[in-house]
Design a protein around this motif. Sequence first.
Motif, PDB file in Angstrom:
ATOM      1  N   MET A 116       0.846  -1.193   0.000  1.00 27.58           N
ATOM      2  CA  MET A 116       0.000   0.000   0.000  1.00 27.58           C
ATOM      3  C   MET A 116       0.881   1.242   0.000  1.00 27.58           C
ATOM      4  N   ARG A 117       0.316   2.285  -0.541  1.00 28.35           N
ATOM      5  CA  ARG A 117       0.999   3.572  -0.570  1.00 28.35           C
ATOM      6  C   ARG A 117       0.260   4.532   0.350  1.00 28.35           C
ATOM      7  N   TRP A 118       1.002   5.150   1.254  1.00 24.90           N
ATOM      8  CA  TRP A 118       0.431   6.059   2.236  1.00 24.90           C
ATOM      9  C   TRP A 118       0.960   7.467   2.004  1.00 24.90           C
ATOM     10  N   LEU A 119       0.102   8.462   2.144  1.00 29.87           N
ATOM     11  CA  LEU A 119       0.499   9.854   2.075  1.00 29.87           C
ATOM     12  C   LEU A 119       0.679  10.340   3.506  1.00 29.87           C
ATOM     13  N   LEU A 120       1.852  10.871   3.786  1.00 32.10           N
ATOM     14  CA  LEU A 120       2.203  11.283   5.141  1.00 32.10           C
ATOM     15  C   LEU A 120       2.537  12.764   5.190  1.00 32.10           C
ATOM     16  N   LEU A 121       2.109  13.415   6.245  1.00 30.47           N
ATOM     17  CA  LEU A 121       2.460  14.797   6.536  1.00 30.47           C
ATOM     18  C   LEU A 121       3.501  14.768   7.642  1.00 30.47           C
ATOM     19  N   LEU A 168       4.765   6.785   1.168  1.00 29.47           N
ATOM     20  CA  LEU A 168       5.540   5.630   1.612  1.00 29.47           C
ATOM     21  C   LEU A 168       4.835   4.359   1.166  1.00 29.47           C
ATOM     22  N   ARG A 169       5.582   3.484   0.520  1.00 29.98           N
ATOM     23  CA  ARG A 169       5.071   2.139   0.226  1.00 29.98           C
ATOM     24  C   ARG A 169       5.367   1.288   1.450  1.00 29.98           C
ATOM     25  N   HIS A 170       4.313   0.748   2.042  1.00 30.01           N
ATOM     26  CA  HIS A 170       4.455  -0.041   3.269  1.00 30.01           C
ATOM     27  C   HIS A 170       3.514  -1.231   3.172  1.00 30.01           C
ATOM     28  N   ALA A 171       4.068  -2.421   3.318  1.00 25.68           N
ATOM     29  CA  ALA A 171       3.279  -3.640   3.116  1.00 25.68           C
ATOM     30  C   ALA A 171       2.409  -4.007   4.311  1.00 25.68           C
ATOM     31  N   GLY A 172       2.736  -3.496   5.484  1.00 22.00           N
ATOM     32  CA  GLY A 172       2.006  -3.889   6.683  1.00 22.00           C
ATOM     33  C   GLY A 172       0.681  -3.168   6.835  1.00 22.00           C
ATOM     34  N   PRO A 173      -0.075  -3.558   7.851  1.00 25.90           N
ATOM     35  CA  PRO A 173      -1.367  -2.909   8.111  1.00 25.90           C
ATOM     36  C   PRO A 173      -1.195  -1.493   8.654  1.00 25.90           C
ATOM     37  N   ALA A 197      -3.591   9.874   3.950  1.00 25.27           N
ATOM     38  CA  ALA A 197      -4.418   9.124   2.995  1.00 25.27           C
ATOM     39  C   ALA A 197      -3.708   7.847   2.588  1.00 25.27           C
ATOM     40  N   CYS A 198      -4.489   6.949   2.006  1.00 24.79           N
ATOM     41  CA  CYS A 198      -3.983   5.690   1.474  1.00 24.79           C
ATOM     42  C   CYS A 198      -4.399   5.611   0.006  1.00 24.79           C
ATOM     43  N   HIS A 216      -5.550   3.774  -3.282  1.00 28.00           N
ATOM     44  CA  HIS A 216      -6.229   2.604  -3.830  1.00 28.00           C
ATOM     45  C   HIS A 216      -6.177   2.783  -5.343  1.00 28.00           C
ATOM     46  N   GLY A 217      -5.254   2.079  -5.982  1.00 24.70           N
ATOM     47  CA  GLY A 217      -5.002   2.332  -7.393  1.00 24.70           C
ATOM     48  C   GLY A 217      -4.389   3.708  -7.520  1.00 24.70           C
ATOM     49  N   ASN A 218      -4.996   4.551  -8.337  1.00 22.01           N
ATOM     50  CA  ASN A 218      -4.512   5.929  -8.495  1.00 22.01           C
ATOM     51  C   ASN A 218      -5.295   6.928  -7.658  1.00 22.01           C
ATOM     52  N   ASP A 219      -6.242   6.444  -6.867  1.00 23.99           N
ATOM     53  CA  ASP A 219      -7.081   7.326  -6.060  1.00 23.99           C
ATOM     54  C   ASP A 219      -6.621   7.337  -4.613  1.00 23.99           C
ATOM     55  N   TRP A 220      -6.530   8.536  -4.048  1.00 22.56           N
ATOM     56  CA  TRP A 220      -6.195   8.680  -2.635  1.00 22.56           C
ATOM     57  C   TRP A 220      -7.490   8.681  -1.817  1.00 22.56           C
ATOM     58  N   GLN A 221      -7.519   7.853  -0.780  1.00 19.98           N
ATOM     59  CA  GLN A 221      -8.649   7.806   0.149  1.00 19.98           C
ATOM     60  C   GLN A 221      -8.206   8.436   1.467  1.00 19.98           C
ATOM     61  N   PRO A 222      -8.868   9.499   1.908  1.00 19.73           N
ATOM     62  CA  PRO A 222      -8.467  10.156   3.154  1.00 19.73           C
ATOM     63  C   PRO A 222      -8.488   9.182   4.334  1.00 19.73           C
ATOM     64  N   ASP A 223      -7.497   9.312   5.197  1.00 22.76           N
ATOM     65  CA  ASP A 223      -7.454   8.503   6.407  1.00 22.76           C
ATOM     66  C   ASP A 223      -8.515   9.041   7.377  1.00 22.76           C
ATOM     67  N   PRO A 224      -9.322   8.162   7.977  1.00 18.46           N
ATOM     68  CA  PRO A 224     -10.388   8.630   8.873  1.00 18.46           C
ATOM     69  C   PRO A 224      -9.882   9.496  10.030  1.00 18.46           C
ATOM     70  N   HIS A 225      -8.707   9.181  10.549  1.00 18.11           N
ATOM     71  CA  HIS A 225      -8.157   9.979  11.651  1.00 18.11           C
ATOM     72  C   HIS A 225      -7.805  11.388  11.171  1.00 18.11           C
TER      73      HIS A 225
END
Length: 131
Positions: A1-6, A55-60, A91-92, A94-103
Amino acid sequence: MRWLLLLGAQARYDTLGAAVDALGALGEVHEHAAERLTGSAGGEPGQYRNRLVSLRHAGPREALVAECKRIERDLGRGRLDGMPVDIDLLACAHGNDWQPDPHAVAKREFVMPHVRLLLADAGLEAALPAA
């Protein structure tokens, strides 16, 4: 998974490069925008340093959050005055779409001026609206 981090820190701390390096030990890091000096709402301009990375991170998600908290502690959070480093999941992908992180949504991260600036710098402002 790819995560967007601030990443953020008070301007007096030069810790964001070390945070990016530490994240690199977890997976592939991509910097989306140049570091920005920003101010808090009603505060002095240039009080904070901010970066936007993915960040590409394979874990949960929970494992990534724990790793981010460990990096924050390793770089002085909780030991030094102020905020030497803060890492937030925005955000995370999903494909080319970013889904906002609920937190991040609950914290209203996407309406913060410094977040909007970084998203605009990265060309991601439309992908993550300020709703």
